[in-house]
Design a protein around this motif. Structure first.
Motif, PDB file in Angstrom:
ATOM      1  N   ASN A 225       1.100  -1.267   0.136  1.00  0.00           N
ATOM      2  CA  ASN A 225       0.052   0.007  -0.099  1.00  0.00           C
ATOM      3  C   ASN A 225       0.745   1.118  -0.090  1.00  0.00           C
ATOM      4  OD1 ASN A 225      -2.454   1.636   0.128  1.00  0.00           O
ATOM      5  ND2 ASN A 225      -1.714   1.848   2.271  1.00  0.00           N
TER       6      ASN A 225
ATOM      7  N   TYR B 162       1.494   3.698  -3.467  1.00  0.00           N
ATOM      8  CA  TYR B 162       1.318   5.131  -3.247  1.00  0.00           C
ATOM      9  C   TYR B 162       2.360   6.016  -3.961  1.00  0.00           C
ATOM     10  CZ  TYR B 162      -0.601   9.488  -0.771  1.00  0.00           C
ATOM     11  OH  TYR B 162      -0.939  10.637  -0.303  1.00  0.00           O
TER      12      TYR B 162
ATOM     13  N   GLN C 280      -5.356   6.303  -3.892  1.00  0.00           N
ATOM     14  CA  GLN C 280      -5.287   7.132  -2.823  1.00  0.00           C
ATOM     15  C   GLN C 280      -4.644   8.584  -3.525  1.00  0.00           C
ATOM     16  OE1 GLN C 280      -4.059   7.111   1.198  1.00  0.00           O
ATOM     17  NE2 GLN C 280      -4.799   4.932   1.154  1.00  0.00           N
TER      18      GLN C 280
ATOM     19  N   PRO D  77       0.431   7.070   2.847  1.00  0.00           N
ATOM     20  CA  PRO D  77      -1.249   6.852   2.511  1.00  0.00           C
ATOM     21  C   PRO D  77      -1.821   6.898   3.839  1.00  0.00           C
ATOM     22  CG  PRO D  77      -0.317   4.770   2.275  1.00  0.00           C
ATOM     23  CD  PRO D  77       0.964   5.514   2.405  1.00  0.00           C
TER      24      PRO D  77
ATOM     25  N   ASN E 206      -2.637   2.988  -5.340  1.00  0.00           N
ATOM     26  CA  ASN E 206      -3.360   2.457  -4.219  1.00  0.00           C
ATOM     27  C   ASN E 206      -4.696   3.026  -4.315  1.00  0.00           C
ATOM     28  OD1 ASN E 206      -2.769   5.073  -3.186  1.00  0.00           O
ATOM     29  ND2 ASN E 206      -2.022   4.021  -1.430  1.00  0.00           N
TER      30      ASN E 206
ATOM     31  N   ASP F 137       1.530  14.381   0.842  1.00  0.00           N
ATOM     32  CA  ASP F 137       0.716  13.017   1.069  1.00  0.00           C
ATOM     33  C   ASP F 137      -0.529  13.640   1.975  1.00  0.00           C
ATOM     34  OD1 ASP F 137       1.362  12.888   3.800  1.00  0.00           O
ATOM     35  OD2 ASP F 137       2.854  11.689   3.714  1.00  0.00           O
ATOM     36  N   GLN F 138      -1.300  12.696   1.928  1.00  0.00           N
ATOM     37  CA  GLN F 138      -2.817  12.822   2.407  1.00  0.00           C
ATOM     38  C   GLN F 138      -2.767  12.938   3.871  1.00  0.00           C
ATOM     39  OE1 GLN F 138      -5.578   9.733   0.948  1.00  0.00           O
ATOM     40  NE2 GLN F 138      -5.886  11.310  -0.462  1.00  0.00           N
TER      41      GLN F 138
END
Length: 170
Positions: free
Chosen positions: A90, A94, A125, A169, A123, A140-141
């Motif tokens: 994951n 990303y 996102q 992520p 992934n 990033d998130q």
């Protein structure tokens, strides 16, 4: 002297000509660069090597060894364990976007997007690419930033852009 220059020119042309025609995948480019040895180890642990050797095209935002070194060693070692393969995959996916996005494409998109553009990673996102202080960054998130430090490392199935931190992520 002219003969020596001619021979040198031919040797250089043959050397670089063969290199260009023997261009490997983005995985081959990473394997061939000692600054990506941790990334390559992680790709192997997540069983993503074969996927990234596929046709693509892919754009990879590749963290260097120094970027991975910013992660706590215990956490990084844990991620490399078989039981955490899904979590590692994951994180690594990303860093990958479908399509070949070279630096000039990023700059054009940033101009069109007023200094900001969102990309959907493999992934699922979102990664935000932004221009800040005259540099290009990934956000990033979680709100963390990673600077793009080198661009356009070409492979036969995509392109690598080098980043100085691992993006995470949610």
């Amino acid at each position: 002297m002219k003969k020596l220059v001619g021979i040198l020119t031919m040797v250089i042309a043959l050397t670089f000509g063969n290199t260009a025609s023997a261009q490997g995948t983005i995985v081959d480019a990473a394997v061939g660069n000692e600054n990506f040895s941790t990334l390559v180890t992680a790709l192997k642990a997540a069983e993503l090597v074969k996927a990234l050797q596929g046709d693509g095209p892919f754009t990879v935002f590749a963290p260097t060894n120094a970027a991975f070194a910013k992660i706590d060693g215990k956490t990084l070692n844990s991620l490399l364990e078989k039981k955490n393969q899904k979590a590692l995959a994951n994180i690594l996916t990303y860093h990958v976007v479908s399509g070949k996005i070279v630096a000039s494409d990023v700059v054009a998109a940033l101009k069109k997007g007023n200094g900001k553009v969102e990309l959907k990673a493999l992934n699922g996102q979102i990664l935000t690419v932004m221009q800040k202080d005259g540099k290009i960054w990934l956000k990033d998130q979680n709100g963390n930033y990673s600077q793009i430090t080198a661009t356009d490392v070409m492979g036969s199935n995509g392109v690598i852009h080098v980043i100085d931190s691992v993006v995470m992520p949610k």
